[in-house]
Enzyme design. Structure first.
Site, mmCIF file in Angstrom:
data_model
loop_
_atom_site.group_PDB
_atom_site.id
_atom_site.type_symbol
_atom_site.label_atom_id
_atom_site.label_comp_id
_atom_site.label_asym_id
_atom_site.label_seq_id
_atom_site.Cartn_x
_atom_site.Cartn_y
_atom_site.Cartn_z
ATOM 1 N N ASN A 197 0.818 -1.214 0.000
ATOM 2 C CA ASN A 197 0.000 0.000 0.000
ATOM 3 C C ASN A 197 0.843 1.251 0.000
ATOM 4 O OD1 ASN A 197 -0.336 1.798 2.645
ATOM 5 N ND2 ASN A 197 0.319 -0.259 3.239
ATOM 6 N N CYS B 154 6.106 3.454 8.959
ATOM 7 C CA CYS B 154 5.509 3.689 7.645
ATOM 8 C C CYS B 154 6.621 3.976 6.624
ATOM 9 C CB CYS B 154 4.543 4.852 7.759
ATOM 10 S SG CYS B 154 3.392 4.909 6.422
ATOM 11 N N CYS C 139 0.104 -41.098 -1.562
ATOM 12 C CA CYS C 139 0.755 -40.559 -2.768
ATOM 13 C C CYS C 139 -0.230 -40.557 -3.935
ATOM 14 C CB CYS C 139 1.975 -41.404 -3.119
ATOM 15 S SG CYS C 139 2.803 -40.870 -4.641
ATOM 16 N N CYS D 140 13.716 -33.182 -6.525
ATOM 17 C CA CYS D 140 14.930 -33.819 -6.011
ATOM 18 C C CYS D 140 15.915 -34.084 -7.146
ATOM 19 C CB CYS D 140 14.570 -35.114 -5.298
ATOM 20 S SG CYS D 140 15.945 -35.825 -4.359
#
Lengths: 447, 437
Positions: free
Chosen positions: B77, B139, B347, B357
């Site tokens: 913001n 801020c 699985c 992996c």
């Protein structure tokens, strides 16, 4: 209106009903729906969906391309493997192929909507007329293709990419084969089959000669003499007989003709349909004919199949769709006799069957169903006579091919339903046409 | 039933869930809706000094990043402090506190770095009956260009100075809100602590640009073709906030300094984690800006049920329990050896563990068994990095299981030692110290 008129009649429904009944079965996904659906894909390694696809489309990649706001990249990924990816997105039994294999089917019983996502991407590309593949420099080689159906078109496109000149001989007035004449209207609306033929042919180097039938207008020998290679992809032109007495009665029709007439009809209100219809068969043609009979206003539609639900070639989804549309599916019934009055069908006598040690046997018990119309949907067959003298070898009534699509004749390849590897699936025909083109290319260029 | 009542530096609230100083707490209308929904307290959106209020941009104030299904993960913001008149805010604060005496009402403040400015505003806030003040030193946009907000928070000496002024000039508890846009969060925390702050709150938002518009080549959010960095918050910043909270909670110089945690807190679980990490309460903003105030009902019931299940009667029962378990890398037990285990029943065969992996880690998962798609960990290659667990879409499908002492680690060929041993004593460490005899 003649909603409840006995016998066979047209105009059973209002114009609004005809329109509503034949809308798109699976309406296209809008952008938001496509993003939500695409976000569900896990981008699996060596994805099971891809393995299950006869054309091996890289499904995780094309879905990721949709998810990242790249629909044209997605379409190219699809078309690279399957130039008829637009039609396959509409007609593939995805519930038996990619979506059945989807890991989210295993995980949650809700697969990623691969078919509809494929349609989303291919529609975007076709709407933009984005052509992704160009032609290699001309090789000077000419290839003849018999049949402008899925196998022939896929073969032609791949050959054109390799720089060969292709001529397709198509018996029918329009190209597309079963995509144009043989699929339920609500699966491919708005002239899509025609548009797809144009999209495929836009690569150039493909000439389609309509109204040219093998065995009538030319022979196989004509082609082998004139062209560097020939691909046979004319499908199955014949229809199996019921082998029931009284089959020639008025009101016994081929389901494939009914489906073709319906697809070509400009005004559905002028199509005849019985008040009570019986469809004999258990495949997609039977389902398409039965559902469309119902949608045309038939009051009662019954599919009679001689084996159980599991043996039906139509998928479970299609069977359920038929039931949802008000079609009754009855199993273990074989047709014995068409009952007629003054030559017009008024019923059918069927005999109950049972399976004993894997063999289908008649029980001797029978059933009579009153009906005005009987559709035969018990399979199509190759019209071998069209191949003439010196025809390639057949295997179980179809043209025998090896894994590259080569027939027993040098220089002649075959694919799609007319070949021994055909399995009545558009997507398989595309794969076979494409792969035969690679084999032809290798053969005629010596590479 | 668990008791969620909170007492943070003497400020009482029926639960530890406060709304952070931000757009949701800019006016009585919102704050009353929040209290009706069940929020325990609010930090009123930052007030500035008397005079013409600040102005905000009139284009977009927020940018975002999203996860799957467009779940908002991070929000950015460029809104400033309140742009409403000081006295309107003060009147509303007074009325709200009067109407909701059991809820915490803390007022966030940001005025120029001069003692006179602070002296001027503090009595005005005191007069409202508010429970405390929070100093906005965080801020990161707009106000920092004017020498306030993060411009103060990034200089520990300024933090110390302003906290002293406030402590000297008000009886109200002072909470010092810290900016994360700094190298070592302990420095401003120590400064605030030294100056006598009652608590710190953190993190404020992080400098960020969420995206670049590829048509206009402007950062988002874009104001007339230009953009600026904004403050980043939401679920994406939670790990950063949790780490910073832990650093202060572990710091001996900050010992006993209460912490109000802020940063991506979205569920009861996030809140419990921050409180276990040493926070006395939590402040929420992005989650309500995404889903509305009603989420506090989930947070209350979730925390209650977890506390009941674990036997924690009050917040104090689990407060800070995770702090002693945060340590330095060098003290982690190198003899703790685990291996990944794939539950074949769970699985779904997506293969993501395998490719992660294979491509990016230790080639310790196989993809085939007897010609079938099947994923299994190879203990002789598995270093137990946990990447497979992290990329698996099915929770609980892959777990890390510890090898018992005496078991063979097939990767190293050595037996697992029962002893604790860390880097400080490891033979590969040139600085290793001899273990005591």
């Amino acid at each position: 209106m003649t909603r409840l008129k006995d016998g066979i009649a047209s105009g059973r429904l209002s114009a609004t009903e005809y329109r509503d009944n034949f809308v798109d079965l699976h309406p296209p996904l809008d952008d938001h729906e496509a993003f939500v659906a695409a976000d569900r894909c896990y981008f699996c390694h060596d994805a099971p969906c891809m393995t299950a696809c006869p054309t091996s489309i890289d499904i995780p990649l094309f879905i990721r391309e949709i998810a990242t706001g790249n629909p044209l990249g997605s379409a190219k990924t699809i078309f690279r493997q399957n130039i008829l990816g637009g039609m396959c997105a509409r007609v593939c039994p995805t519930e038996q192929l990619c979506e059945e294999a989807c890991v989210r089917e295993a995980a949650e019983g809700k697969p990623v909507e691969i078919g509809r996502l494929q349609r989303y991407a291919t529609d975007k590309a076709m709407a933009a007329n984005a052509q992704f593949f160009g032609r290699a420099p001309s090789t000077g080689k000419r290839v003849a293709i018999v049949g402008a159906g899925p196998a022939g078109l896929a073969c032609a496109h791949r050959l054109a990419m390799h720089g060969h000149a292709v001529e397709i001989f198509e018996a029918k007035k329009k190209s597309g084969g079963l995509n144009e004449y043989g699929i339920a209207a609500y699966k491919t609306v708005d002239g899509f089959a025609r548009a797809e033929v144009d999209y495929v042919a836009a690569i150039g180097g493909i000439e389609i000669r309509n109204g040219k039938a093998l065995g009538r207008d030319f022979s196989l020998a004509d082609l082998t003499g004139e062209y560097d290679a020939v691909f046979l992809g004319m499908g199955l032109g014949g229809v199996n007989a019921l082998e029931a007495k009284g089959e020639d009665a008025d009101g016994v029709c081929d389901a494939v003709d009914f489906i073709a007439d319906l697809r070509q009809a400009k005004n559905l209100g002028k199509l005849d349909i019985g008040r009570r219809v019986v469809v004999i068969g258990g495949g997609m043609t039977a389902i398409d004919a039965a559902i469309q009979s119902k949608l045309l206003g038939a009051e009662e539609v019954t599919i009679c199949y001689r084996r159980g639900a599991d043996a039906m070639k139509a998928s479970r989804f299609e069977q359920e769709l038929a039931a949802a549309k008000g079609v009754t599916i009855r199993h273990w019934l074989a047709p014995k006799k068409i009952l007629s009055d003054k030559g017009k069908v008024e019923g059918i006598k069927l005999e109950y069957t049972e399976e004993k040690k894997g063999r289908l046997e008649m029980t001797g018990e029978s059933l009579k169903l009153a009906c005005d119309q009987v559709f035969k949907a018990i399979g199509q067959k190759l019209v071998a006579d069209d191949l003439g003298d010196g025809a390639p070898a057949l295997e179980r009534g179809k043209i025998k091919v090896d894994d590259e699509g080569r027939t027993s004749l040098a220089g002649v390849w075959a694919g799609g339903d007319c070949s021994s590897t055909g399995d009545d699936l558009t997507v398989s025909a595309v794969a076979q046409g494409r792969d035969a083109a690679e084999s032809i290319n290798k053969s005629i260029t010596g590479r | 039933m668990a008791d969620l009542r909170s007492n943070f530096v003497g400020i009482k609230s029926p639960n530890p869930f406060w709304l952070a100083s931000a757009p949701p707490t800019d006016k009585a209308y919102n704050v009353e809706r929040a209290f009706k929904a069940g929020w325990g307290g609010v930090v009123w959106k930052t007030l500035g000094e008397e005079g013409p209020p600040v102005v905000n941009v009139n284009g977009p104030r927020y940018g975002a990043i999203w996860g799957a299904d467009r779940r908002l993960l991070g929000l950015n913001n460029i809104e400033l402090i309140t742009d409403r008149d000081l006295y309107v805010n003060l009147r509303e604060i007074k009325q709200v506190k009067k109407d909701w005496p059991d809820r915490a009402v803390v007022v966030s403040l940001m005025v120029p770095c001069e003692e006179e400015s602070w002296k001027a505003i503090l009595p005005l806030v005191e007069e409202t009956g508010a429970d405390g003040i929070e100093l906005n030193f965080g801020c990161p946009h707009g106000m920092s260009e004017r020498g306030m907000g993060a411009a103060v928070g990034q200089v520990p000496e300024y933090v110390e100075m302003v906290v002293r002024w406030c402590k000297a000039n008000t009886r109200m508890p002072v909470i010092t809100k810290l900016t994360p846009n700094i190298t070592d969060i302990r420095k401003p925390a120590r400064a605030a602590h030294a100056a006598g702050t009652d608590a710190v709150s953190l993190i404020n938002t992080i400098n960020s640009i969420t995206s670049v518009n590829l048509d206009t080549f402007a950062p988002e959010p874009t104001i007339d073709g230009k953009g600026t960095h904004g403050g980043y918050c939401g679920p994406a910043v939670k790990p950063i906030a949790l780490s910073m909270v832990s650093e202060i909670a572990r710091d001996s110089e900050c010992a006993g300094l209460p912490i109000s945690a802020i940063g991506g807190i979205t569920t009861w679980r996030d809140a419990a984690e921050f409180m276990a990490m040493g926070a006395g309460n939590v402040q929420v903003c992005t989650a309500v800006m995404t889903y509305g105030f009603k989420i506090v009902q989930e947070m209350i019931s979730g925390l209650e049920n977890w506390m009941d299940a674990k036997g924690h009667a009050t917040l104090a029962d689990f407060a800070g329990r995770a702090v002693p378990n945060v340590t330095d890398w060098q003290y982690l037990n190198l003899n703790y050896i685990t291996k990944a285990r794939i539950d074949q029943d769970k699985c779904i065969k997506c293969g993501r563990c395998y490719i992660a992996c294979e491509d990016t880690s230790h080639q310790a998962i196989t993809a085939m068994k007897d010609g079938q798609r099947h994923f299994e960990v190879q203990d002789n290659e598995c270093v137990a990095c946990n990447l497979c667990v992290d990329v698996c879409p099915v929770e609980g499908c892959i777990t890390m299981e510890r090898l018992e002492a005496g078991a063979l680690d097939q990767r190293t060929g050595k037996k697992v030692s029962a002893d604790y041993a860390n880097w400080t004593t490891h033979p590969n460490n040139p600085m290793a110290t001899e273990a005591a005899e």
